[in-house]
Write a protein that holds these residues in place. Structure first.
Motif, PDB file in Angstrom:
ATOM      1  N   GLY A  25     -18.103  38.280  -4.171  1.00 20.04           N
ATOM      2  CA  GLY A  25     -17.160  38.755  -3.163  1.00 20.04           C
ATOM      3  C   GLY A  25     -16.193  37.636  -2.831  1.00 20.04           C
ATOM      4  N   THR A 140     -13.346  43.225  -4.338  1.00 23.97           N
ATOM      5  CA  THR A 140     -13.841  44.536  -4.795  1.00 23.97           C
ATOM      6  C   THR A 140     -12.636  45.472  -4.889  1.00 23.97           C
ATOM      7  OG1 THR A 140     -14.303  44.966  -2.447  1.00 23.97           O
ATOM      8  CG2 THR A 140     -16.174  44.423  -3.839  1.00 23.97           C
ATOM      9  N   SER A 141     -11.704  45.106  -5.735  1.00 27.68           N
ATOM     10  CA  SER A 141     -10.423  45.829  -5.705  1.00 27.68           C
ATOM     11  C   SER A 141     -10.109  46.540  -7.016  1.00 27.68           C
ATOM     12  CB  SER A 141      -9.316  44.853  -5.356  1.00 27.68           C
ATOM     13  OG  SER A 141      -9.233  43.907  -6.389  1.00 27.68           O
ATOM     14  N   LEU A 145     -12.641  48.008 -10.120  1.00 25.06           N
ATOM     15  CA  LEU A 145     -12.790  49.436 -10.386  1.00 25.06           C
ATOM     16  C   LEU A 145     -12.320  49.751 -11.791  1.00 25.06           C
ATOM     17  CD1 LEU A 145     -11.563  50.707  -6.927  1.00 25.06           C
ATOM     18  CD2 LEU A 145     -13.893  50.805  -7.803  1.00 25.06           C
ATOM     19  N   ASP A 172     -19.617  37.352   2.109  1.00 25.75           N
ATOM     20  CA  ASP A 172     -18.789  38.132   1.183  1.00 25.75           C
ATOM     21  C   ASP A 172     -19.598  38.650   0.006  1.00 25.75           C
ATOM     22  OD1 ASP A 172     -15.671  36.230   1.474  1.00 25.75           O
ATOM     23  OD2 ASP A 172     -16.620  37.727   2.768  1.00 25.75           O
ATOM     24  N   ARG A 174     -22.647  39.421  -0.001  1.00 29.06           N
ATOM     25  CA  ARG A 174     -23.474  40.545   0.482  1.00 29.06           C
ATOM     26  C   ARG A 174     -22.728  41.857   0.322  1.00 29.06           C
ATOM     27  NH1 ARG A 174     -26.909  40.870   5.927  1.00 29.06           N
ATOM     28  NH2 ARG A 174     -28.221  42.577   5.179  1.00 29.06           N
ATOM     29  N   ARG A 175     -21.424  41.820   0.594  1.00 30.04           N
ATOM     30  CA  ARG A 175     -20.597  43.024   0.414  1.00 30.04           C
ATOM     31  C   ARG A 175     -20.570  43.396  -1.062  1.00 30.04           C
ATOM     32  NH1 ARG A 175     -17.533  43.608   5.307  1.00 30.04           N
ATOM     33  NH2 ARG A 175     -17.155  41.603   6.284  1.00 30.04           N
ATOM     34  N   THR A 178     -23.600  45.288  -2.091  1.00 30.45           N
ATOM     35  CA  THR A 178     -23.498  46.697  -1.704  1.00 30.45           C
ATOM     36  C   THR A 178     -22.609  47.452  -2.682  1.00 30.45           C
ATOM     37  OG1 THR A 178     -23.599  45.912   0.573  1.00 30.45           O
ATOM     38  CG2 THR A 178     -23.092  48.227   0.245  1.00 30.45           C
ATOM     39  N   PHE A 179     -21.518  46.832  -3.098  1.00 34.87           N
ATOM     40  CA  PHE A 179     -20.611  47.426  -4.076  1.00 34.87           C
ATOM     41  C   PHE A 179     -21.361  47.758  -5.354  1.00 34.87           C
ATOM     42  CE2 PHE A 179     -16.793  48.193  -6.418  1.00 34.87           C
ATOM     43  CZ  PHE A 179     -16.872  47.505  -7.616  1.00 34.87           C
ATOM     44  N   LYS A 182     -23.633  50.705  -4.846  1.00 39.27           N
ATOM     45  CA  LYS A 182     -22.895  51.967  -4.748  1.00 39.27           C
ATOM     46  C   LYS A 182     -22.337  52.421  -6.085  1.00 39.27           C
ATOM     47  CE  LYS A 182     -21.609  52.297   0.026  1.00 39.27           C
ATOM     48  NZ  LYS A 182     -20.615  52.232   1.074  1.00 39.27           N
TER      49      LYS A 182
ATOM     50  N   TYR B  57     -10.597  42.035   1.497  1.00 34.03           N
ATOM     51  CA  TYR B  57     -11.838  42.168   0.720  1.00 34.03           C
ATOM     52  C   TYR B  57     -12.908  41.171   1.149  1.00 34.03           C
ATOM     53  CZ  TYR B  57      -8.782  44.857  -2.308  1.00 34.03           C
ATOM     54  OH  TYR B  57      -7.899  45.766  -2.807  1.00 34.03           O
ATOM     55  N   ASP B 113     -20.911  44.377   8.395  1.00 34.15           N
ATOM     56  CA  ASP B 113     -21.073  43.130   7.652  1.00 34.15           C
ATOM     57  C   ASP B 113     -21.341  43.289   6.168  1.00 34.15           C
ATOM     58  OD1 ASP B 113     -22.731  40.985  10.087  1.00 34.15           O
ATOM     59  OD2 ASP B 113     -20.648  41.465   9.659  1.00 34.15           O
ATOM     60  N   VAL B 114     -22.094  44.332   5.828  1.00 38.17           N
ATOM     61  CA  VAL B 114     -22.492  44.421   4.420  1.00 38.17           C
ATOM     62  C   VAL B 114     -21.636  45.396   3.637  1.00 38.17           C
ATOM     63  CG1 VAL B 114     -24.856  43.821   4.955  1.00 38.17           C
ATOM     64  CG2 VAL B 114     -24.230  46.217   4.799  1.00 38.17           C
ATOM     65  N   ALA B 115     -20.730  46.075   4.336  1.00 40.14           N
ATOM     66  CA  ALA B 115     -19.953  47.099   3.648  1.00 40.14           C
ATOM     67  C   ALA B 115     -18.856  46.479   2.804  1.00 40.14           C
ATOM     68  CB  ALA B 115     -19.334  48.038   4.675  1.00 40.14           C
ATOM     69  N   PRO B 116     -18.808  46.822   1.525  1.00 41.13           N
ATOM     70  CA  PRO B 116     -17.710  46.327   0.715  1.00 41.13           C
ATOM     71  C   PRO B 116     -16.471  47.156   1.008  1.00 41.13           C
ATOM     72  CG  PRO B 116     -19.071  47.752  -0.618  1.00 41.13           C
ATOM     73  CD  PRO B 116     -19.686  47.728   0.744  1.00 41.13           C
ATOM     74  N   ILE B 117     -15.324  46.558   0.880  1.00 43.09           N
ATOM     75  CA  ILE B 117     -14.099  47.310   1.099  1.00 43.09           C
ATOM     76  C   ILE B 117     -13.514  47.578  -0.279  1.00 43.09           C
ATOM     77  CG2 ILE B 117     -11.822  47.202   2.166  1.00 43.09           C
ATOM     78  CD1 ILE B 117     -13.708  45.129   4.072  1.00 43.09           C
ATOM     79  N   VAL B 118     -13.883  48.728  -0.809  1.00 44.45           N
ATOM     80  CA  VAL B 118     -13.517  49.027  -2.188  1.00 44.45           C
ATOM     81  C   VAL B 118     -12.260  49.886  -2.150  1.00 44.45           C
ATOM     82  CG1 VAL B 118     -14.356  49.850  -4.405  1.00 44.45           C
ATOM     83  CG2 VAL B 118     -15.963  49.046  -2.688  1.00 44.45           C
ATOM     84  N   TRP B 119     -11.167  49.266  -1.945  1.00 45.50           N
ATOM     85  CA  TRP B 119      -9.914  49.996  -1.778  1.00 45.50           C
ATOM     86  C   TRP B 119      -8.932  49.653  -2.863  1.00 45.50           C
ATOM     87  CZ3 TRP B 119      -8.435  49.142   4.038  1.00 45.50           C
ATOM     88  CH2 TRP B 119      -9.357  49.817   4.840  1.00 45.50           C
ATOM     89  N   ARG B 120      -8.203  50.671  -3.303  1.00 45.70           N
ATOM     90  CA  ARG B 120      -7.117  50.406  -4.225  1.00 45.70           C
ATOM     91  C   ARG B 120      -5.907  49.931  -3.431  1.00 45.70           C
ATOM     92  NH1 ARG B 120      -8.274  51.844  -9.313  1.00 45.70           N
ATOM     93  NH2 ARG B 120      -9.892  53.414  -9.636  1.00 45.70           N
TER      94      ARG B 120
END
Lengths: 272, 282
Positions: A25, A140-141, A145, A172, A174-175, A178-179, A182, B57, B113-120
């Motif tokens: 991250g 994670t962009s 993907l 970071d 840690r995020r 999760t990615f 998912k 991110y 805190d643990v959520a990824p921000i998976v955005w285009r």
């Protein structure tokens, strides 16, 4: 066209036994360094290795492997990767090779990056490889993907997550964990980089970037801890100069850490 | 492409926007941004400073300043972005024994805190726009913006959206970082943002035991790049355990160890930034 592309994609990666993503991250934790050193260690152990460098904004691998600015050619089956040696034991494809001016900034928005990565992943004629390591940019962009979507047709064995020990990094990463969960990417393990610095003068160990954060993160998230790599000025300067650290300092604690991580990785890929 | 490009408009109440950037990740942008903002406040307590964490991110500001909590909603009618736990509006302040921090906004306050921000890219653009425009910054002399690594969507969105008074480029001395820092600087030149100068970070490590100096990440590289780019060196910050320790605790070194050489280094960067801003915008 899409079907043919998908079929071709399958063909080009068909002889690649294992695909491993190197993720984090956080920026600047040493993804490219670890990718390079793991590749060199795996080669040292007799494997045929490829590196795909999809960090469009900061492609570091060509410099670390001292391949300069080669021309890339196409053959019937796609882009020919650049080999770092005559034996073709280490192949590399980097966006850096496609830029006219390597110092130029690649200031692109998502869709353009996605399109290029698609080509990158699908159109390189890797040939026969034991392991393909994919070095990614931080975050994670779009790039991540795009890589996952394009590699979907071929199996992705999993991802290695790199972190430094300190809280801002592990947060970071840690995020990123999760990615992976998912998106269904198996986490092969976590590497704690820049873990401790040993003063070359008096051998006192200073935990400049803290210590143990990576190991704790592995415990917390139920992931495998692959190992720690210390902060080593000899490693930094080898990379700066594009020299093979595994040849120059095979007796160092750093090499032993990297070597052990690469062995653990191979075992885990083979038992999957 | 006439449709879609945002019009560049100043943020109401904000006098000058300073971005802290680097092409490279992990060189200390967030640490520098936080300590720069605090340094600006320490050097001149009459100035009001805000801090925007644009690293969508990997938002580090909440951790570095030990800020938590939900930004408060005001009565304005705001549309929600998917995945956010609340709308952004009031930046966070908090009370503690340390001097008050700058008003801050970060994606880190809006997601778990643990959520990824998976955005285009498009969603990122939208989020950045909201964090710039739909936050009640009040009246600020400086808004320090912590940028993410790279040279993509976020950088473009910010530079296209608001006028930027200047960019501070952070780099470590090693070539691999400088190559990317150079790209970062070139990018700002392309979009006509003045580069105020470079900060050389993690320049040298002094062993706490024997005082031996090691240039772990090389030496003087940033100084040389600054010369090549024709900009000045705004400051030189050593690699010191104290900076990381205080960052991990969420008590940045400028306020928690104000008399230390590290804090002094950051305050010098802050004065240099103010001076350069006056030179570029007389």
């Amino acid at each position: 066209m899409a079907k043919r592309d998908a079929a071709n994609n399958g063909q080009r990666l068909a002889q690649v036994r294992h695909v491993v993503l190197i993720l984090s991250g956080k920026g600047g934790v040493g993804k490219s360094t670890i990718t390079t050193e793991l590749a060199l260690a795996l080669r040292h152990a007799g494997k045929k290795v490829g590196i795909l460098d999809v960090d469009l904004c900061g492609p570091s691998i060509p410099r670390m492997l001292n391949v300069g600015r080669p021309d890339v050619h196409q053959c019937d089956s796609g882009w020919v990767p650049v080999y770092t040696d005559a034996q073709k034991s280490l192949a590399l494809m980097s966006i850096g090779f496609l830029l006219e001016d390597p110092d130029e900034a690649v200031v692109w928005r998502g869709p353009k990056k996605t399109a290029l990565i698609g080509q990158f992943v699908s159109d390189v004629a890797w040939g026969e490889l034991d392991v393909l390591l994919v070095d990614t940019p931080p975050g994670t962009s779009d790039e991540h993907l795009a890589v996952l979507e394009n590699l979907k047709k071929h199996r992705v064995d999993g991802a290695i997550l790199v972190t430094t020990p300190q809280a801002v990094s592990t947060g970071d990463v840690r995020r990123e964990i999760t990615f992976c969960k998912k998106t269904g990417v198996r986490i092969l393990g976590i590497i704690e980089n820049m873990s401790g610095f040993v003063c070359p003068h008096c051998s006192e160990c200073s935990n400049i970037f803290s210590k143990g954060g990576g190991e704790e993160l592995a415990k917390l998230t139920g992931s495998v801890f692959l190992g720690s790599v210390p902060l080593d000025p000899q490693l930094s300067s080898s990379l700066e100069e594009g020299k093979d650290f595994t040849q120059l300092f095979p007796d160092s604690a750093t090499f032993s850490a990297i070597s052990s991580i690469s062995q653990t990785l191979l075992r885990s890929l083979q038992t999957a | 492409m006439a449709r879609g490009l945002p019009k560049q408009k100043p943020i109401a109440g904000v006098k000058q926007v300073v971005v802290v950037a680097s092409g490279k990740g992990g060189v200390g942008k967030s640490t520098t941004a936080v300590n720069l903002a605090l340094g600006l406040m320490a050097n001149d307590p009459s100035k009001s400073v805000g801090l925007l964490d644009a690293d969508v991110y990997g938002p580090s500001i909440p951790k570095l300043m030990n800020l938590k909590g939900n930004p408060e909603l005001k009565e304005k009618n705001l549309s929600t972005l998917p995945g956010l736990t609340s709308d952004c509006c009031e930046p966070l302040t908090f009370s503690s024994s340390l001097p008050p921090p700058p008003l801050s906004m970060s994606m880190g306050f809006l997601v778990e805190d643990v959520a990824p921000i998976v955005w285009r890219g498009l969603m990122v653009m939208s989020a950045i726009e909201k964090m710039l425009r739909q936050v009640d910054w009040g009246s600020l002399d400086y808004l320090v913006v912590d940028m993410p690594p790279g040279t993509g969507d976020v950088q473009l969105s910010i530079t296209q959206n608001v006028p930027i008074a200047g960019a501070v480029i952070v780099s470590t001395p090693q070539d691999i970082a400088l190559l990317d820092a150079r790209r970062g600087a070139e990018m700002f030149k392309k979009v006509h943002v003045p580069v105020l100068g470079l900060v050389q970070n993690m320049s040298v490590f002094r062993c706490p035991n024997c005082d031996h100096q090691t240039h772990i990440f090389g030496s003087e590289g940033a100084r040389q790049l600054a010369d090549t780019l024709g900009v000045g060196l705004l400051g030189d910050v050593p690699l010191h355990l104290n900076i990381r320790e205080t960052s991990d605790r969420g008590q940045p070194v400028v306020v928690s160890s104000p008399h230390s050489p590290e804090a002094e280094a950051y305050r010098k960067v802050a004065s240099a930034v103010v001076q350069r801003l006056q030179e570029v915008h007389p």
